[in-house]
Scaffold this active site. Structure first.
Site, PDB file in Angstrom:
ATOM      1  N   SER A 262       0.846  -1.194   0.000  1.00 42.21           N
ATOM      2  CA  SER A 262       0.000   0.000   0.000  1.00 42.21           C
ATOM      3  C   SER A 262       0.879   1.240   0.000  1.00 42.21           C
ATOM      4  CB  SER A 262      -0.889   0.008   1.242  1.00 42.21           C
ATOM      5  OG  SER A 262      -0.097   0.302   2.380  1.00 42.21           O
ATOM      6  N   LYS A 263       0.244   2.366  -0.232  1.00 42.14           N
ATOM      7  CA  LYS A 263       0.980   3.617  -0.224  1.00 42.14           C
ATOM      8  C   LYS A 263       1.582   3.865   1.156  1.00 42.14           C
ATOM      9  CE  LYS A 263       0.064   8.499  -0.526  1.00 42.14           C
ATOM     10  NZ  LYS A 263       1.342   8.730   0.128  1.00 42.14           N
TER      11      LYS A 263
END
Ligand code: GLU
Length: 505
Positions: A262-263
């Site tokens: 994920s970011k």
């Protein structure tokens, strides 16, 4: 069917920056298309206006331009299957929704969001499907006159796909093999909403794959559950003969531990998850990009290509042309691929090493300029050639090489204590005289003369070289001494030696 022309598409929704996983999906599509002499199509899936983010489409286009992955058709590339932006294809979808309604494969439903919510409360695990649809408000449960009247008075409705229950749907996946999913687990998907006169993702995606003659759907694993719908809708339209082949790519996993990359992992561990820097228009947040962080596009491509695929041996460095030649969907793994960003840095280092010195110098010039250095190109090329094996990023060349461009003004204390001996000032002045007498200041000639001088005098080689280094570099690092003095030239070398003696005496 095997004689079919290969046509693949990358079909992002413009909902923000392009995630690095999306870049990999596009890359695999690109490699596959090029290997088969096929077409690579760029389609924008923007039927969900609530999630539309301005600038996202331009960002995606710029990302691929930077990476050097060219599309053959699509938004901003032209082609004769357009328009390629789904929001510009409303009339096409309307026509196909009508086809399904006319042949009884879909029906109109009037249930309001409140009614649906109430049902969900009333029935645990409620699903709008064959087991419940007759208890809902739709054209299957209501008399025809009532349905017509509701539509005529402008009541809002959706069109749902009528999924026949209890049927094994076979999806042939080039990576996962035969995937069988029972239709009963699917709900009657909404295909169209009268409110905005737009189809949903499901319908638009599938109608477009058909009309754009897509031969292979290569996409992220998260779409695997949608694959049976793809098959059922193709069938409902009678398009079985042109059903695309599927390949659902493995997930990209967190560098540490389990779960999807994920970011937040990028923020937490300090690496970009987007190809280019992204300025979120809503929150104003700025997220780092591979381009701005100093990655070479070739390195990013090579790195991504190996996240979920390998050539069957341990070859790691592959040019885009080699990747096109070697890529094979059958060699993609089913298991997720750990996103090892240290490996990404390593690839960048390797690509800097393999790049022509002149090219690396060209990339280094703007950084020199930022530091107020205007050096002749041949000097920059030589310096880069000496030093590029020490960095993973072009921008790091500055710290590593700056002594070639700016004379030291201070001398590292630790090095001075250890390396600057009592007789160093005297020896260095002697060395300066030896060097001054040289007409030929080439590396080889300097080395020959200085070595002979040291030997003749019976000096300690290490002591002389260490002190010499301190005068030119200001600390104990750097390449071979005569490489440094040759690049600096006679005048600058003498100036640095004599100045150091004055300061360090
Ligand atoms: N618009 C979808 C996405 O953004 C495309 C999925 C597909 O490849 O069918 O992921």
């Amino acid at each position: 069917m095997s004689e079919r022309k290969v046509r693949v598409r990358f079909a992002p929704s413009p909902t923000g920056a392009l995630h690095i996983g999306g870049v990999r999906t596009a890359l695999y599509n690109y490699l596959f298309a090029r290997q088969h002499g096929g077409d690579f199509i760029f389609r924008i899936e923007d039927t969900d206006s609530n999630r539309f983010v301005p600038g996202a489409e331009e960002y995606i286009i710029e990302s691929f331009k930077w990476l050097g992955l060219e599309f053959d058709e699509g938004v901003s590339f032209g082609g004769n299957h357009g328009p390629y932006r789904q929001s510009e294809r409303r009339d096409i979808y309307k026509k196909y929704v009508q086809v399904l309604l006319d042949n009884g494969k879909a029906y109109v439903a009037f249930d309001t969001p409140e009614e649906l919510e109430a049902k969900r409360k009333e029935i645990a695990n409620f699903q709008y499907d064959a087991s419940t649809r007759l208890s809902m408000r739709n054209s299957l449960s209501l008399p025809k006159e009532e349905v017509d009247a509701l539509i005529a008075e402008g009541k809002q409705y959706v069109v749902r796909f009528k999924i026949e229950p209890n049927e094994d749907v076979h999806v042939h996946d080039l990576i996962r093999g035969e995937v069988v999913i029972n239709s009963s687990i699917l709900d009657d998907k909404v295909l169209y909403k009268s409110a905005d006169e737009l189809p949903t993702y499901h319908l638009a995606n599938i109608v477009d794959d058909h009309l754009m003659e897509v031969s292979h759907v290569i996409r992220g694993e998260e779409w695997l559950p949608s694959a049976p719908l793809h098959v059922l809708l193709y069938r409902a339209f009678g398009w079985e003969d042109t059903m695309p082949e599927f390949a659902h790519l493995p997930l990209l996993l967190k560098p540490d531990g389990n779960g999807k990359l994920s970011k937040r992992d990028g923020d937490r561990l300090g690496f970009p998850v987007f190809p280019l820097e992204w300025h979120d228009p809503k929150s104003g947040e700025v997220s780092s990009g591979y381009r701005e962080s100093g990655y070479l596009p070739e390195a990013v491509i090579n790195f991504l290509a190996l996240l979920g695929w390998n050539p069957g041996n341990d070859q790691e460095i592959m040019s885009l042309d080699e990747l096109i030649r070697l890529f094979d969907l059958h060699r993609c793994s089913k298991a997720g691929a750990k996103f090892d960003f240290e490996k990404g840095k390593w690839f960048n280092h390797e690509y800097i090493l393999r790049k022509d010195n002149a090219e690396v110098a060209q990339l280094f010039l703007p950084i020199l300029k930022e530091h107020g250095i205007d050096a002749p190109m041949d000097k920059v090329i030589t310096v880069v050639g000496l030093m590029k094996d020490r960095v993973s990023f072009i921008k790091d060349l500055w710290e590593t090489c700056k002594f070639f461009f700016v004379a030291p003004t201070e001398y590292d204390e630790k090095t001075r204590k250890k390396r600057w001996k009592e007789d160093s000032p005297e020896r260095m002045l002697e060395l300066a005289d030896v060097l001054e007498a040289l007409d030929d200041f080439s590396l080889e000639h300097q080395e020959e003369v200085v070595m002979k001088w040291i030997a003749d005098k019976g000096y300690h080689l290490g002591n002389i070289m260490n002190a010499f280094r301190l005068t030119l570099v200001g600390e104990g690092k750097g390449p071979h001494m005569f490489d440094i003095s040759a690049v600096l030239g006679k005048e600058e070398t003498l100036r640095r030696i004599r100045r150091a003696v004055e300061v360090l005496k």
